[in-house]
Design a protein around this motif. Structure first.
Motif, PDB file in Angstrom:
ATOM      1  N   MET A 182       0.842  -1.177   0.000  1.00 32.73           N
ATOM      2  CA  MET A 182       0.000   0.000   0.000  1.00 32.73           C
ATOM      3  C   MET A 182       0.888   1.241   0.000  1.00 32.73           C
ATOM      4  N   SER A 183       0.508   2.201  -0.828  1.00 30.63           N
ATOM      5  CA  SER A 183       1.288   3.412  -0.991  1.00 30.63           C
ATOM      6  C   SER A 183       0.343   4.590  -1.210  1.00 30.63           C
ATOM      7  N   LEU A 184       0.824   5.788  -0.905  1.00 28.84           N
ATOM      8  CA  LEU A 184       0.011   6.981  -1.181  1.00 28.84           C
ATOM      9  C   LEU A 184      -0.336   7.077  -2.658  1.00 28.84           C
ATOM     10  N   GLY A 185       0.546   6.560  -3.510  1.00 29.59           N
ATOM     11  CA  GLY A 185       0.302   6.577  -4.949  1.00 29.59           C
ATOM     12  C   GLY A 185      -0.922   5.778  -5.362  1.00 29.59           C
ATOM     13  N   ASP A 186      -1.421   4.928  -4.476  1.00 29.73           N
ATOM     14  CA  ASP A 186      -2.624   4.145  -4.762  1.00 29.73           C
ATOM     15  C   ASP A 186      -3.906   4.958  -4.575  1.00 29.73           C
ATOM     16  N   PHE A 187      -3.758   6.179  -4.060  1.00 31.68           N
ATOM     17  CA  PHE A 187      -4.920   6.999  -3.726  1.00 31.68           C
ATOM     18  C   PHE A 187      -4.873   8.315  -4.489  1.00 31.68           C
ATOM     19  N   ASP A 188      -6.030   8.912  -4.683  1.00 34.27           N
ATOM     20  CA  ASP A 188      -6.114  10.241  -5.282  1.00 34.27           C
ATOM     21  C   ASP A 188      -5.813  11.272  -4.202  1.00 34.27           C
ATOM     22  N   GLU A 234       5.097   7.778   4.704  1.00 33.34           N
ATOM     23  CA  GLU A 234       4.972   8.361   3.368  1.00 33.34           C
ATOM     24  C   GLU A 234       4.242   9.693   3.432  1.00 33.34           C
ATOM     25  N   LEU A 235       3.206   9.737   4.261  1.00 36.03           N
ATOM     26  CA  LEU A 235       2.422  10.964   4.411  1.00 36.03           C
ATOM     27  C   LEU A 235       3.298  12.102   4.909  1.00 36.03           C
ATOM     28  N   MET A 236       4.135  11.845   5.908  1.00 31.81           N
ATOM     29  CA  MET A 236       4.997  12.908   6.425  1.00 31.81           C
ATOM     30  C   MET A 236       6.006  13.347   5.367  1.00 31.81           C
ATOM     31  N   ASP A 237       6.571  12.414   4.613  1.00 28.51           N
ATOM     32  CA  ASP A 237       7.481  12.790   3.521  1.00 28.51           C
ATOM     33  C   ASP A 237       6.753  13.652   2.490  1.00 28.51           C
ATOM     34  N   PHE A 238       5.504  13.303   2.191  1.00 28.05           N
ATOM     35  CA  PHE A 238       4.712  14.089   1.253  1.00 28.05           C
ATOM     36  C   PHE A 238       4.510  15.509   1.783  1.00 28.05           C
ATOM     37  N   ILE A 239       4.142  15.636   3.064  1.00 26.65           N
ATOM     38  CA  ILE A 239       3.902  16.951   3.653  1.00 26.65           C
ATOM     39  C   ILE A 239       5.166  17.802   3.590  1.00 26.65           C
ATOM     40  N   LYS A 240       6.304  17.218   3.881  1.00 26.70           N
ATOM     41  CA  LYS A 240       7.576  17.964   3.815  1.00 26.70           C
ATOM     42  C   LYS A 240       7.803  18.507   2.409  1.00 26.70           C
TER      43      LYS A 240
END
Length: 182
Positions: free
Chosen positions: A1-7, A120-126
């Motif tokens: 599961m990855s953030l890339g799996d979601f919109d 992954e979410l925290m890396d995205f936010i950064k």
């Protein structure tokens, strides 16, 4: 599961939030009950990672500023000088106010927890905080719940305590120096 799996999308009133549950009533209820109002009042913007009817994760951010208000905010000169050294700011560039982005809330649904999605979410936010289309900011700030699981999560993600004087409080101010991303 990855953030890339979601919109990835900004919150709007057409999205059903009732199914989201991260296991923490405060974080869950804030999304369901308060996020749209904060957004309407231009106090915080909320973003979702969503697949069909499932909200996997969300975060909200707002502009902030870490400023030297002295003892009234709990920042002694010692604390302020320590911060200057930690972020390696040259003496001639030190200022009394640092532009920042505040992470107001973030949550990952129960079904996506313990999958690495939160990291992954925290890396995205950064990355989102320093993208080219945003105003300049140096720090990511968070008033972290002073609970072992939450504190560990932020420390693993590179956040540091601003000072130790809040060690017994319900929330602790933590920061991440966005300059580390360059």
């Amino acid at each position: 599961m990855s953030l890339g799996d979601f919109d990835f999308l900004p919150l709007d009133e057409s999205i059903d939030l009732s199914g989201f549950d991260c296991g923490d009533a405060d974080i869950t209820n804030w999304l369901r009950d308060d996020a749209l109002n904060y957004q309407a009042q231009k106090m915080a913007n909320t973003y979702l990672f969503k697949d069909k009817d499932v909200i996997a994760a969300y975060f909200c951010i707002s502009n902030d500023c870490l400023n030297d208000e002295g003892e009234s905010r709990g920042f002694s000169n010692t604390i302020w000088n320590r911060l200057h050294r930690k972020i390696k700011l040259p003496n001639d560039k030190r200022i009394k106010m640092y532009p920042a982005v505040k992470i107001g809330r973030l949550g990952v649904c129960l079904g996506c927890q313990k999958t690495g999605l939160a990291y992954e979410l925290m890396d995205f936010i950064k990355g989102f905080a320093v993208s080219d289309i945003k105003p300049a900011c140096r720090l990511l700030l968070i008033d972290a719940y002073n609970k072992p699981r939450q504190i560990n999560y932020y420390e693993v993600n590179g956040f540091q305590f601003l000072f130790d004087e809040d060690a017994k409080r319900e929330k602790r101010i933590m920061y991440f120096d966005l300059q580390k991303l360059e």
